[in-house]
Scaffold this active site. Structure first.
Site, PDB file in Angstrom:
ATOM      1  N   ASP A   1     -15.995   1.459 -53.040  1.00  0.00           N
ATOM      2  CA  ASP A   1     -16.936   2.569 -53.199  1.00  0.00           C
ATOM      3  C   ASP A   1     -16.114   3.860 -53.269  1.00  0.00           C
ATOM      4  O   ASP A   1     -15.528   4.288 -52.273  1.00  0.00           O
ATOM      5  CB  ASP A   1     -17.901   2.574 -52.006  1.00  0.00           C
ATOM      6  CG  ASP A   1     -18.977   3.644 -52.109  1.00  0.00           C
ATOM      7  OD1 ASP A   1     -18.741   4.671 -52.758  1.00  0.00           O
ATOM      8  OD2 ASP A   1     -20.060   3.453 -51.507  1.00  0.00           O
TER       9      ASP A   1
ATOM     10  N   TYR B   1     -20.741   2.616 -45.702  1.00  0.00           N
ATOM     11  CA  TYR B   1     -22.045   3.284 -45.820  1.00  0.00           C
ATOM     12  C   TYR B   1     -23.128   2.384 -45.207  1.00  0.00           C
ATOM     13  O   TYR B   1     -23.220   1.194 -45.563  1.00  0.00           O
ATOM     14  CB  TYR B   1     -22.296   3.533 -47.315  1.00  0.00           C
ATOM     15  CG  TYR B   1     -23.575   4.247 -47.640  1.00  0.00           C
ATOM     16  CD1 TYR B   1     -23.801   5.555 -47.234  1.00  0.00           C
ATOM     17  CD2 TYR B   1     -24.560   3.613 -48.391  1.00  0.00           C
ATOM     18  CE1 TYR B   1     -24.978   6.210 -47.560  1.00  0.00           C
ATOM     19  CE2 TYR B   1     -25.739   4.270 -48.720  1.00  0.00           C
ATOM     20  CZ  TYR B   1     -25.935   5.562 -48.295  1.00  0.00           C
ATOM     21  OH  TYR B   1     -27.099   6.213 -48.624  1.00  0.00           O
TER      22      TYR B   1
ATOM     23  N   ARG C   1     -34.242  -0.890 -70.086  1.00  0.00           N
ATOM     24  CA  ARG C   1     -33.806  -1.480 -68.815  1.00  0.00           C
ATOM     25  C   ARG C   1     -32.364  -1.975 -68.955  1.00  0.00           C
ATOM     26  O   ARG C   1     -31.632  -2.064 -67.975  1.00  0.00           O
ATOM     27  CB  ARG C   1     -34.712  -2.627 -68.367  1.00  0.00           C
ATOM     28  CG  ARG C   1     -34.412  -3.054 -66.922  1.00  0.00           C
ATOM     29  CD  ARG C   1     -35.335  -4.131 -66.379  1.00  0.00           C
ATOM     30  NE  ARG C   1     -35.063  -5.433 -66.938  1.00  0.00           N
ATOM     31  CZ  ARG C   1     -35.935  -6.168 -67.623  1.00  0.00           C
ATOM     32  NH1 ARG C   1     -37.172  -5.737 -67.833  1.00  0.00           N
ATOM     33  NH2 ARG C   1     -35.590  -7.335 -68.105  1.00  0.00           N
TER      34      ARG C   1
ATOM     35  N   LYS D   1     -23.929  12.126 -55.757  1.00  0.00           N
ATOM     36  CA  LYS D   1     -23.064  13.016 -54.992  1.00  0.00           C
ATOM     37  C   LYS D   1     -22.303  13.943 -55.960  1.00  0.00           C
ATOM     38  O   LYS D   1     -22.925  14.717 -56.649  1.00  0.00           O
ATOM     39  CB  LYS D   1     -22.145  12.190 -54.099  1.00  0.00           C
ATOM     40  CG  LYS D   1     -22.879  11.054 -53.340  1.00  0.00           C
ATOM     41  CD  LYS D   1     -23.868  11.556 -52.295  1.00  0.00           C
ATOM     42  CE  LYS D   1     -24.843  10.503 -51.795  1.00  0.00           C
ATOM     43  NZ  LYS D   1     -24.264   9.315 -51.203  1.00  0.00           N
TER      44      LYS D   1
HETATM   45  C1  LIG Z   1     -24.891   8.004 -50.864  1.00  0.00           C
HETATM   46  C2  LIG Z   1     -23.923   6.893 -50.825  1.00  0.00           C
HETATM   47  C3  LIG Z   1     -24.215   5.651 -51.394  1.00  0.00           C
HETATM   48  C4  LIG Z   1     -25.569   5.310 -51.957  1.00  0.00           C
HETATM   49  O1  LIG Z   1     -25.849   6.042 -53.084  1.00  0.00           O
HETATM   50  P1  LIG Z   1     -27.376   6.415 -53.515  1.00  0.00           P
HETATM   51  O2  LIG Z   1     -27.176   7.065 -54.821  1.00  0.00           O
HETATM   52  O3  LIG Z   1     -27.902   7.311 -52.443  1.00  0.00           O
HETATM   53  O4  LIG Z   1     -28.120   5.129 -53.580  1.00  0.00           O
HETATM   54  C5  LIG Z   1     -23.226   4.699 -51.405  1.00  0.00           C
HETATM   55  N1  LIG Z   1     -22.023   4.933 -50.841  1.00  0.00           N
HETATM   56  C6  LIG Z   1     -21.719   6.097 -50.255  1.00  0.00           C
HETATM   57  C7  LIG Z   1     -20.372   6.294 -49.663  1.00  0.00           C
HETATM   58  C8  LIG Z   1     -22.660   7.111 -50.226  1.00  0.00           C
HETATM   59  O5  LIG Z   1     -22.370   8.262 -49.610  1.00  0.00           O
END
Ligand SMILES: *Cc1c(COP(=O)(O)O)cnc(C)c1O
Length: 382
Positions: free
Chosen positions: A183, A112, A59, A208
């Site tokens: 982000d 997001y 963890r 992504k």
């Molecule tokens: C998909 C996404 C997230 C969240 O990520 P997950 O891996 O799906 O939890 C955060 N920020 C952006 C810009 C995203 O496209």
């Protein structure tokens, strides 16, 4: 705009710098274990006091995950990185590690959706939040409050791809003792390095482009040792969204081709966006290179394969176009080899406050090639 990566980044991605595992394996073993035996109790206690560095329990720290964290920290030019079970896991751990009851978080850029929903949840714990409508330095600074603890940014955002003056905002926030988070999922560390622009913490959804094959969900945060240790203790160990070792291994495999994938995503998306901008049914294309935003050259090496466009019609017409596409799949998420389409809204925006254009279609341009994708779009637009 031709895309040129930092040659050092390409080496980190390929992994040729990586301390090789037994027998010269180009990828580390998958340490599929929950716990790690220690030779004596003193070593165990020492490990528990430095759990962010020492693998005692998965963890906290896992050897395969540590290899990925090291690579991501290098790519972002950060001191330390922590991986998470998802991008939201990383975002939730980072925000809650710094926000206490009475604090305020200001969001800048198109954020997001679930990140905003998380902020709404935190209201129940005494944290307040607001969204800056402005995207310039003075407009955003005017929204700061005495109790603002965190300035949270998305640049580029993942629906309209607007850019913020990141370096100016980071300097301004630092002068006021405000923590900055960005982000960076859309740009990836290859195209934008927020820490070099002065940001404190960089967040990623590894689901992504970093994973890059639509086969994993993961997240990460990169920053100073001090900040990452705080997130580790308050956000990871207690909320528990640890990245599994197999996911870390898949991310490392994804990184190996990130430069070549991004080069194609970038070139093909730019070519499709330019073509769409001339299409009679298209009102507007949202792509930083097409809007000639001077911030693009100042803070990014290029843009990835994600952009959106607005039709000359309404929501129902956007649905018709999305349904007619064949190569572009209708799905959430993005960043994999297959091209995807998503509308800006899930219900008719006439029934809700439209923050995005009603007829917005967002494309994740995959690796099928421009000719196929342009033919698909041309037919769907009729
Ligand atoms: C998909 C996404 C997230 C969240 O990520 P997950 O891996 O799906 O939890 C955060 N920020 C952006 C810009 C995203 O496209």
């Amino acid at each position: 705009m031709t895309l040129q990566f930092d040659p050092q980044d390409e080496l980190v991605c390929i992994g040729s710098h990586r301390p090789l595992a037994d027998g010269g394996s180009v990828l580390p073993p998958i340490a599929q274990a929950s716990l790690f035996r220690q030779p004596d109790m003193e070593t165990l206690f020492d490990g528990l006091s430095r759990e962010h560095q020492v693998a005692v329990y998965s963890r906290g720290t896992n050897p395969t995950l540590s290899v990925l964290e090291d690579a991501l920290a290098r790519l972002e030019r950060g001191e330390a990185c922590k991986g998470f079970a998802s991008g939201m896991g990383a975002i939730a751990a980072s925000l809650t590690a710094f926000l206490e009851s009475g604090d305020h978080v200001l969001f800048a850029g198109t954020i997001y959706g679930p990140t905003i929903e998380l902020a709404q949840r935190l209201e129940g714990y005494g944290v307040s939040w607001s969204r800056a409508e402005a995207t310039d330095l003075d407009g955003i600074a005017a929204q700061l409050r005495p109790e603002t603890r965190v300035l949270y940014m998305e640049s580029p955002g993942s629906m309209l791809f607007g850019l913020l003056p990141v370096a100016d905002l980071a300097t301004m926030a630092r002068d006021r003792g405000i923590i900055t988070m960005l982000d960076n999922s859309v740009a990836t560390p290859l195209l934008q390095k927020p820490l070099e622009l002065g940001v404190d913490l960089v967040l990623h959804s590894c689901s992504k482009y970093i994973g890059g094959h639509s086969d994993l969900v993961g997240g990460a945060v990169v920053g100073s040792v001090e900040h990452i240790e705080r997130i580790f203790r308050k956000g990871l160990l207690l909320l528990g969204a640890a990245m599994p070792p197999l996911t870390a291994w898949l991310c490392l495999r994804g990184l190996m081709t990130l430069p070549v994938r991004l080069a194609k995503h970038h070139a093909d998306a730019l070519s499709l966006a330019s073509w769409l901008a001339e299409h009679p049914r298209v009102r507007r294309v949202f792509h930083p290179a097409l809007t000639n935003d001077p911030l693009l050259a100042r803070q990014m090496r290029g843009h990835s394969g994600l952009f959106s466009f607005e039709l000359d019609d309404g929501f129902a017409d956007a649905i018709v176009v999305a349904d007619r596409l064949r190569t572009f799949g209708r799905a959430v998420s993005w960043g994999g080899p297959e091209s995807l389409v998503m509308t800006g809204h899930k219900v008719d925006p006439a029934e809700a406050a439209p923050a995005l254009p009603a007829s917005l279609l967002r494309l994740s341009v995959g690796l099928e090639g421009v000719a196929t994708l342009q033919e698909d779009l041309g037919r769907a637009l009729g």
